[in-house]
Design a protein around this motif. Structure first.
Motif, PDB file in Angstrom:
ATOM      1  N   ALA A   1       0.912  -1.235   0.032  1.00 29.64           N
ATOM      2  CA  ALA A   1       0.056  -0.138   0.000  1.00 29.64           C
ATOM      3  C   ALA A   1       0.849   1.398  -0.116  1.00 29.64           C
ATOM      4  CB  ALA A   1      -1.039   0.111   1.070  1.00 29.64           C
ATOM      5  N   ILE A   2       1.917   1.115   0.666  1.00 32.08           N
ATOM      6  CA  ILE A   2       2.924   2.251   0.772  1.00 32.08           C
ATOM      7  C   ILE A   2       3.265   2.635  -0.682  1.00 32.08           C
ATOM      8  CG2 ILE A   2       5.078   3.037   1.655  1.00 32.08           C
ATOM      9  CD1 ILE A   2       4.566   1.715   4.378  1.00 32.08           C
ATOM     10  N   GLY A   3       3.850   1.580  -1.369  1.00 33.48           N
ATOM     11  CA  GLY A   3       4.451   1.631  -2.613  1.00 33.48           C
ATOM     12  C   GLY A   3       3.284   2.217  -3.603  1.00 33.48           C
ATOM     13  N   ARG A   4       1.973   2.051  -3.543  1.00 35.26           N
ATOM     14  CA  ARG A   4       1.188   2.256  -4.434  1.00 35.26           C
ATOM     15  C   ARG A   4       0.859   3.801  -4.101  1.00 35.26           C
ATOM     16  NH1 ARG A   4      -1.233  -2.689  -3.286  1.00 35.26           N
ATOM     17  NH2 ARG A   4      -2.797  -1.506  -1.624  1.00 35.26           N
ATOM     18  N   ARG A   5       0.856   4.086  -2.809  1.00 39.08           N
ATOM     19  CA  ARG A   5       0.505   5.486  -2.402  1.00 39.08           C
ATOM     20  C   ARG A   5       1.527   6.413  -2.946  1.00 39.08           C
ATOM     21  NH1 ARG A   5      -1.083   4.098   2.308  1.00 39.08           N
ATOM     22  NH2 ARG A   5       0.927   4.324   3.570  1.00 39.08           N
ATOM     23  N   HIS A   6       2.898   5.978  -3.078  1.00 39.42           N
ATOM     24  CA  HIS A   6       3.878   6.844  -3.344  1.00 39.42           C
ATOM     25  C   HIS A   6       4.467   6.668  -4.801  1.00 39.42           C
ATOM     26  CE1 HIS A   6       4.546   8.832   0.493  1.00 39.42           C
ATOM     27  NE2 HIS A   6       4.099   7.323   0.903  1.00 39.42           N
TER      28      HIS A   6
END
Length: 398
Positions: free
Chosen positions: A177-182
């Motif tokens: 989710a962090i990867g998708r967010r950034h």
């Protein structure tokens, strides 16, 4: 519809798909094991007219079958294989990791988990840095720390589903989710976990990597690495890198890995069962300071591991002695059934001292910083009996 098509659906169990997907009957002979294609080049229909295969670096029928199997087992494609992703087979695990780093450009930044295989550490710190790529090691069990380390130039987050050698377990869904967010690519080394127990693409990761040398092959007789992704854009770019750089898995190695996949589920679950019993026994040993194994209830990420792994916790475990580097080395040298050797995941059990073997490429300061202590011993549990392995360790530890 072929036998492989019948087994391709997610309704079929993992072990069934591992046997049948990519392993259709040979249409010419009916052989239940497909032939191995050693040809380096293939006759073309005409000048400038390309057939399905042209040069074996660019595509080989044996490698293609293995990649079909891997894509299915790693959940890189849907039931009808129409999602656009796929899998790629490389000459070694490090070649596969290197291909991922070749998605990057000079000036890019990589965040990697600090519980990290020594070869990956060396690649990031001593090879990629020559191209202006900067790595930062972060505790992968702390998603907030990963997010805090992101910079505008961060392009890749690299973690291990079970950290090497401290057996840490990151929250895969949170990191994805962090990867998708950034808008940062997320990639995971799932060598310890194997697709039999954990499929990180199902948690939202972009790329999953395996050292096929280990559990996928399973018999200490093949070198290889694999990548799988459900993203068409990443698959096409990684396939381009694979072809352009040429580090492909050779046909015989593809055959051996494909054969190993057929027994992967059985092997890993038996190895996990024995590893769990050894971890519990070592936890009671008077000379053992601590045992690191996700299956133990006192492991910091035990509950998370239960949610991310399919009923078992793998065949790798680490334990620590309150002892010097020399004393620990003598213990590793004293076993009879556990072979003193690097690598892991095969039918025979292996023992090693990370500080001088798998993680010797770490800078001395980083070994201290990231907990690769002198007393650390890593076990790869094979298919021998628990009683025999326990007695072997007990005699060596003293």
């Amino acid at each position: 519809m072929s036998e492989g098509d019948n087994a391709r659906s997610r309704k079929a169990s993992f072990c069934t798909r591992a046997i049948h997907v990519g392993n259709d009957l040979d249409p010419q002979t009916g052989a239940v094991v497909p032939p191995v294609h050693f040809a380096s080049t293939f006759r073309q229909p005409g000048a400038g007219q390309w057939g399905e295969f042209d040069y074996s670096r660019s595509g080989n029928p044996t490698r293609g079958r293995l990649e079909t199997t891997l894509a299915n087992l790693d959940s890189a494609v849907g039931d009808d294989e129409s999602s656009g992703g796929g899998a790629l087979a490389f000459s070694t695990g490090m070649a596969a990791i290197h291909a991922v780093t070749m998605l990057l450009r000079s000036g890019d930044h990589v965040i990697a988990g600090s519980d990290l295989y020594g070869g990956a550490y060396r690649l990031l710190h001593k090879i990629c840095d020559r191209s202006g790529i900067t790595p930062t090691l972060v505790d992968a069990t702390n998603p907030a720390a990963i997010e805090a380390a992101i910079k505008p130039e961060t392009k890749l987050i690299w973690v291990e589903s079970i950290g090497n050698p401290q057996m840490t377990v990151p929250d895969l869904a949170a990191i994805a989710a962090i990867g998708r967010r950034h808008q940062v690519i997320t990639a995971v080394d799932n060598t310890f976990g194997t697709p039999a127990l954990c499929r990180p693409l199902e948690f939202g990761f972009d790329i999953v990597m395996h050292s096929a040398t280990k559990y996928l092959g399973g018999h200490s007789d093949v070198l290889g690495g694999t990548l799988a992704t459900g993203r068409d854009d990443l698959y096409r770019e990684l396939a381009y890198v694979q072809n352009a750089t040429g580090a492909v898995m050779d046909p015989m190695s593809c055959f051996l890995v494909a054969r190993g996949l057929k027994t992967l589920d059985l092997r890993v679950r038996r190895q996990s069962e024995t590893a769990m019993r050894l971890a519990l026994w070592l936890s009671q040993h008077p000379r053992v300071a601590r045992v690191l194994y996700p299956g133990l209830e006192d492991h910091p990420q035990h509950d998370l591991a239960r949610s991310q792994f399919d009923g078992a916790f793998g065949g790798m475990l680490t334990f620590e002695l309150d002892a010097s580097l020399e004393t620990t080395a003598k213990v590793c040298e004293s076993t009879q059934l556990f072979h003193l050797a690097v690598s892991l995941g095969a039918v025979e059990s292996l023992i090693e001292q990370p500080a001088t073997m798998s993680h010797a490429s770490y800078d001395a300061a980083d070994r201290v910083k990231f907990g690769v202590t002198d007393g650390l011993i890593r076990l790869s549990v094979g298919l021998e009996s628990f009683d025999d392995l326990r007695d072997d360790l007990n005699a060596a530890i003293g």
